[in-house]
Motif scaffolding. Structure first.
Motif, PDB file in Angstrom:
ATOM      1  N   SER A  57     -10.745  46.976  38.535  1.00 42.51           N
ATOM      2  CA  SER A  57     -11.521  48.221  38.999  1.00 42.51           C
ATOM      3  C   SER A  57     -11.511  49.330  37.982  1.00 42.51           C
ATOM      4  O   SER A  57     -12.513  49.859  37.672  1.00 42.51           O
ATOM      5  CB  SER A  57     -10.856  48.624  40.377  1.00 42.51           C
ATOM      6  N   CYS A 116     -14.774  50.888  36.285  1.00 43.17           N
ATOM      7  CA  CYS A 116     -15.377  52.109  36.874  1.00 43.17           C
ATOM      8  C   CYS A 116     -15.108  53.072  35.830  1.00 43.17           C
ATOM      9  O   CYS A 116     -15.917  53.892  35.484  1.00 43.17           O
ATOM     10  CB  CYS A 116     -14.398  52.447  37.848  1.00 43.17           C
ATOM     11  N   ALA A 144      -7.121  43.123  40.911  1.00 46.07           N
ATOM     12  CA  ALA A 144      -8.297  43.802  41.332  1.00 46.07           C
ATOM     13  C   ALA A 144      -8.336  45.255  41.181  1.00 46.07           C
ATOM     14  O   ALA A 144      -9.213  45.777  40.724  1.00 46.07           O
ATOM     15  CB  ALA A 144      -8.422  43.553  42.998  1.00 46.07           C
ATOM     16  N   ALA A 145      -7.094  46.094  41.108  1.00 40.06           N
ATOM     17  CA  ALA A 145      -6.942  47.416  40.813  1.00 40.06           C
ATOM     18  C   ALA A 145      -7.182  47.515  39.500  1.00 40.06           C
ATOM     19  O   ALA A 145      -7.907  48.577  38.796  1.00 40.06           O
ATOM     20  CB  ALA A 145      -5.735  47.836  41.351  1.00 40.06           C
ATOM     21  N   SER A 175      -4.520  43.854  32.747  1.00 41.33           N
ATOM     22  CA  SER A 175      -5.106  42.712  33.685  1.00 41.33           C
ATOM     23  C   SER A 175      -4.536  41.355  32.784  1.00 41.33           C
ATOM     24  O   SER A 175      -4.386  40.430  33.392  1.00 41.33           O
ATOM     25  CB  SER A 175      -6.599  42.815  33.539  1.00 41.33           C
ATOM     26  N   SER A 199     -11.858  57.684  41.177  1.00 42.59           N
ATOM     27  CA  SER A 199     -10.980  56.558  40.710  1.00 42.59           C
ATOM     28  C   SER A 199     -10.142  56.635  39.832  1.00 42.59           C
ATOM     29  O   SER A 199      -9.246  56.000  39.397  1.00 42.59           O
ATOM     30  CB  SER A 199     -12.173  55.992  39.715  1.00 42.59           C
TER      31      SER A 199
END
Length: 164
Positions: free
Chosen positions: A137, A141, A133-134, A97, A28
């Motif tokens: 994530s 994560c 999305a990244a 985001s 990650s």
């Protein structure tokens, strides 16, 4: 298109370097590195090279386009650096985001008129969704990793969470 290529290339290179033992980090962390490269690139463009194009992207209904471009560019650069430090990665991913969502109207505004296919609304939206999305994530994560290591001190090293 350059930011998407940057995300894929840098993340891929970091994953490859990790597989060959050149760097020691969790998978990650490669995505954090790729996102940091993207937002250093796009944040820098707010000040050098593409500033006038970015100012022109600001929808006319919004005030002070130059100031908005300066503020969003500064936020992108700060968050890009924040992604590299384990202690600030989660908040940086959250801010990025939010920025991706808030800045989407600029993409809609820029997609009109006589633009190349990759600058039309469909491709712009798809690329924006990949970046969102990244960042989400990383947010999710990294949040799980932090919860899983509760009671241990967070890593202060770049791209944190090293394997032993």
């Amino acid at each position: 298109m350059e930011p998407l290529i940057t995300l894929v290339a840098v993340t891929g290179l970091l994953l490859l370097a990790g597989e060959f033992g050149a760097v020691r980090f969790q998978r990650s962390d490669a995505l954090r590195g790729g996102l940091a490269a993207v937002f250093l690139l796009t944040g820098g463009a707010h000040f050098v090279g593409m500033r006038q194009e970015l100012v022109a992207m600001v929808p006319p209904a919004l005030p002070a386009p130059e100031l908005l471009v300066t503020l969003t560019g500064t936020a992108e650069l700060a968050c890009a650096l924040g992604l590299l430090w384990s202690r600030t990665a989660r908040v940086s991913a959250a801010v990025l985001s939010a920025l991706l969502v808030v800045m989407f109207p600029a993409n809609v505004h820029a997609s009109g008129g006589d633009v190349p296919w990759w600058d039309r609304l469909g491709p712009r939206t798809a690329v924006q969704c990949v970046f969102l999305a990244a960042t989400v994530s990383v947010l999710v994560c990294h949040g799980r990793a932090a919860a899983g290591s509760a009671g241990t001190a967070p890593s202060d090293s770049p791209l944190g969470s090293h394997r032993s």
